[in-house]
Design a protein around this motif. Structure first.
Motif, PDB file in Angstrom:
ATOM      1  N   LEU A 115      -4.803   7.375  -7.543  1.00  0.00           N
ATOM      2  CA  LEU A 115      -5.319   8.604  -7.307  1.00  0.00           C
ATOM      3  C   LEU A 115      -6.413   8.881  -8.541  1.00  0.00           C
ATOM      4  CD1 LEU A 115      -6.363  10.776  -5.425  1.00  0.00           C
ATOM      5  CD2 LEU A 115      -4.461  12.081  -6.216  1.00  0.00           C
ATOM      6  N   VAL A 116      -5.724   9.005  -9.721  1.00  0.00           N
ATOM      7  CA  VAL A 116      -6.547   9.361 -11.022  1.00  0.00           C
ATOM      8  C   VAL A 116      -7.870   8.557 -11.099  1.00  0.00           C
ATOM      9  CG1 VAL A 116      -6.163   9.848 -13.636  1.00  0.00           C
ATOM     10  CG2 VAL A 116      -4.589  10.603 -12.206  1.00  0.00           C
ATOM     11  N   LEU A 161     -13.786   7.088 -11.098  1.00  0.00           N
ATOM     12  CA  LEU A 161     -15.047   5.936 -10.879  1.00  0.00           C
ATOM     13  C   LEU A 161     -16.148   6.760 -11.079  1.00  0.00           C
ATOM     14  CD1 LEU A 161     -13.362   4.124  -7.540  1.00  0.00           C
ATOM     15  CD2 LEU A 161     -13.314   3.271 -10.099  1.00  0.00           C
ATOM     16  N   PRO A 162     -17.114   5.875 -11.447  1.00  0.00           N
ATOM     17  CA  PRO A 162     -18.311   6.328 -12.016  1.00  0.00           C
ATOM     18  C   PRO A 162     -19.260   7.516 -11.003  1.00  0.00           C
ATOM     19  CG  PRO A 162     -18.211   4.131 -12.344  1.00  0.00           C
ATOM     20  CD  PRO A 162     -17.338   4.302 -11.400  1.00  0.00           C
ATOM     21  N   ARG A 165     -17.025   6.103  -5.362  1.00  0.00           N
ATOM     22  CA  ARG A 165     -15.517   6.669  -5.024  1.00  0.00           C
ATOM     23  C   ARG A 165     -15.119   6.834  -3.565  1.00  0.00           C
ATOM     24  NH1 ARG A 165     -16.647   9.903  -9.790  1.00  0.00           N
ATOM     25  NH2 ARG A 165     -17.943  11.449  -8.470  1.00  0.00           N
ATOM     26  N   PHE A 166     -16.386   7.173  -2.732  1.00  0.00           N
ATOM     27  CA  PHE A 166     -16.251   7.175  -1.286  1.00  0.00           C
ATOM     28  C   PHE A 166     -15.823   5.744  -0.859  1.00  0.00           C
ATOM     29  CE2 PHE A 166     -17.714   7.123   2.690  1.00  0.00           C
ATOM     30  CZ  PHE A 166     -16.893   7.920   3.516  1.00  0.00           C
ATOM     31  N   LYS A 167     -16.698   4.917  -1.305  1.00  0.00           N
ATOM     32  CA  LYS A 167     -16.362   3.501  -0.763  1.00  0.00           C
ATOM     33  C   LYS A 167     -15.105   2.854  -1.230  1.00  0.00           C
ATOM     34  CE  LYS A 167     -21.188   2.468  -0.469  1.00  0.00           C
ATOM     35  NZ  LYS A 167     -22.551   1.424  -1.384  1.00  0.00           N
ATOM     36  N   VAL A 168     -14.606   3.151  -2.245  1.00  0.00           N
ATOM     37  CA  VAL A 168     -13.440   2.511  -2.717  1.00  0.00           C
ATOM     38  C   VAL A 168     -12.338   3.351  -2.111  1.00  0.00           C
ATOM     39  CG1 VAL A 168     -11.933   2.288  -4.809  1.00  0.00           C
ATOM     40  CG2 VAL A 168     -14.508   1.682  -4.573  1.00  0.00           C
TER      41      VAL A 168
END
Length: 543
Positions: free
Chosen positions: A498-499, A504-505, A510-513
């Motif tokens: 989660l951290v 992520l950049p 972040r949403f996709k991952v």
């Protein structure tokens, strides 16, 4: 993961007659930037690929320029001298996040800087999650997205290239707050010249393999995406080779810092009963600088798997033949030679005791992984008639003041492995992802302040805690704000992911991952539930 380093190959600073300042400026005035391509010269290498961008800030394609067609050229900034020009060398945590920080700040009208980011790779690598590539927990696109995708919604322009030399002029009595003229020129290996007003050094570091005979030829480092690919390829080859055989796969890991221990936990879990992992460390214990909770969690996990700890030993040499230190590889710098060497017979590590009472040992291995030492990609300057005074420490890092500016160069900032930043007690800060991440935020803000005539902020590192992976569903997390607390097992694993997801950049990535990880988790949970139900239903029939 202890290291966060971005990966550019060798950077060389020099001052030669053919690259004197007057001639560089003359070249800049004659050569012009084509609309959406970079002309490049690779000095004997053909087909160097460089990602170019148009004047609108959007990305062009990847241009292949033959050696005969390429000529040195100067990059023409979209607004030329109307807005500040920032060149960032290195696209790791320090470089990329500095660029994104500059993009996110509010700028006065006409003062938002033009930003160019240079890296030899086309992908940003979130290095703390490289271990998950070996375990199959993540896909490559999740932790190594392309720079072109990450920067597609920004005005930051990305060049896939390597740095040849640096020619700063901000040490010649220039006012650091002024923005009326150039502060230097960066010369790339493609032949491109980039004139800048502000420079950020974020070149990272590379593994240091030349300290032990045979390490360069026979050991594989683990700090880049290419390293992770090679290690995974070698493990797959060994798994095929030993399939159905009684003899185990033997893996030797040199170093028991975070990288070594995380590798030992990941590889031992992957091989299970088919492999034996031997972790070698010169200290009496593993993770000597880690919080006690992380160390205890790691020892518990390693003791439950086929991991042997060889403590208080250092490696004297690595060899394949009888004579220690001899090499059957013709070119030690060639990656293909190293892979071929790894595909041969077992390797031998000769261990020397680091304290009295221990006996020398000889360890055999099918795969040797090296996690000890690194060297920044900022070598010393070559001497000249008027050498450029870029202060470097003994490690090869640029000495900076507390605002992250290189001493004597008001227009150059250094972050990450490229910088020698000290805490309030005068101790050098560790070269970790956490440090580089925080430095990028300060570097971006201080660039804004310097361009707008505001006071710069001193960098103060805030240690938030330490995390490490110990397997697909296991990790250890020791936050600094609660003394003695360590989250371990599945809880620690979830907290760590989660951290890192938050760090992520970009929001889009972040949403996709996050969606990808949720989908994988749902599939795994469904499969586990189905397996449990199947066992329950089949239980009465077997009694």
């Amino acid at each position: 993961m202890a290291h966060a380093v971005s990966s550019l190959t060798s950077l060389t600073f020099f001052r030669r007659e053919q690259f004197q300042w007057g001639k560089l400026v003359q070249q800049h005035s004659r050569k012009y930037w084509s609309n959406s391509s970079l002309f490049s010269r690779s000095g004997g290498r053909r087909g160097l690929r460089v990602v170019g961008s148009s004047s609108t800030g959007k990305y062009g394609g990847v241009s292949e320029v033959s050696e005969s067609e390429s000529q040195p050229s100067s990059y023409v900034w979209p607004d030329n001298n109307k807005r500040p020009r920032v060149c960032i060398l290195g696209g790791g945590f320090g470089g990329l996040y500095t660029a994104l920080r500059l993009e996110s700040l509010d700028w006065p009208d006409g003062k938002k800087p033009q930003v160019v980011l240079v890296d030899q790779s086309e992908r940003f690598v979130f290095k703390p999650l490289l271990y998950e590539l070996l375990s199959g927990e993540v896909d490559e696109w999740e932790i190594a997205p392309r720079f072109s995708d990450l920067l597609s919604n920004t005005a930051v322009q990305f060049f896939k290239d390597m740095v040849e030399s640096l020619h700063p002029s901000d040490h010649l009595g220039m006012d650091g707050a002024a923005a009326s003229h150039s502060a230097g020129i960066v010369h790339l290996k493609s032949g491109l010249l980039i004139e800048y007003d502000w420079l950020v050094l974020a070149l990272g570091a590379e593994a240091k393999l030349d300290v032990v005979p045979g390490a360069t030829e026979y050991a594989l480092p683990f700090s880049t995406l290419e390293d992770a690919r090679r290690v995974d390829e070698k493990l797959r080859a060994l798994e095929r080779k030993y399939f159905g055989k009684d003899s185990p796969i033997r893996v030797a890991i040199v170093g028991c810092g975070y990288t070594g221990i995380e590798l030992a936990a990941t590889v031992s879990e992957r091989l299970q009963a088919r492999g034996v992992v031997q972790a070698i460390n010169v200290d009496k214990t593993i993770l000597p600088d880690a919080p006690p909770g992380n160390r205890e969690s790691a020892l518990k996990v390693l003791s439950s798997r086929n991991v042997q700890l060889l403590l208080s030993y250092f490696v004297r040499c690595i060899r394949r033949d009888v004579e220690c230190g001899t090499s059957q590889v013709s070119t030690v710098d060639d990656v293909q030679d190293r892979i071929e060497a790894q595909n041969q017979e077992r390797f031998v590590l000769e261990l020397q005791p680091a304290e009295r009472g221990l006996q020398s040992q000889v360890v055999g291995a099918d795969l040797v992984l090296w996690t000890v030492g690194s060297k920044p990609l900022l070598p010393h300057l070559e001497p000249g008639d008027k050498p450029i005074n870029l202060p470097l420490n003994g490690r090869g890092q640029a000495e900076t003041d507390e605002t992250l500016r290189v001493k004597g160069h008001p227009r150059i900032f250094a972050v990450g492995d490229s910088s020698a930043v000290r805490d309030r007690r005068g101790k050098l800060l560790p070269t970790t992802a956490q440090v580089a991440f925080q430095q990028a935020d300060f570097a971006g803000w201080n660039l804004w302040a310097a361009m707008n005539g505001r006071p710069l902020l001193p960098f103060r590192f805030q240690k938030l805690g330490e995390m490490m992976t110990l397997g697909r569903y296991d990790a250890a997390v020791s936050p600094s704000f609660i003394d003695g607390l360590t989250l371990e097992g599945p809880v620690g694993h979830a907290a760590r992911k989660l951290v890192y997801l938050i760090r992520l950049p970009t929001d889009e990535h972040r949403f996709k991952v996050g969606m990808s990880w949720l989908t994988k988790s749902a599939v795994e949970s469904t499969a586990l539930l189905q397996g449990t139900i199947a066992k329950m239903l089949s239980g009465p029939q077997q009694t």
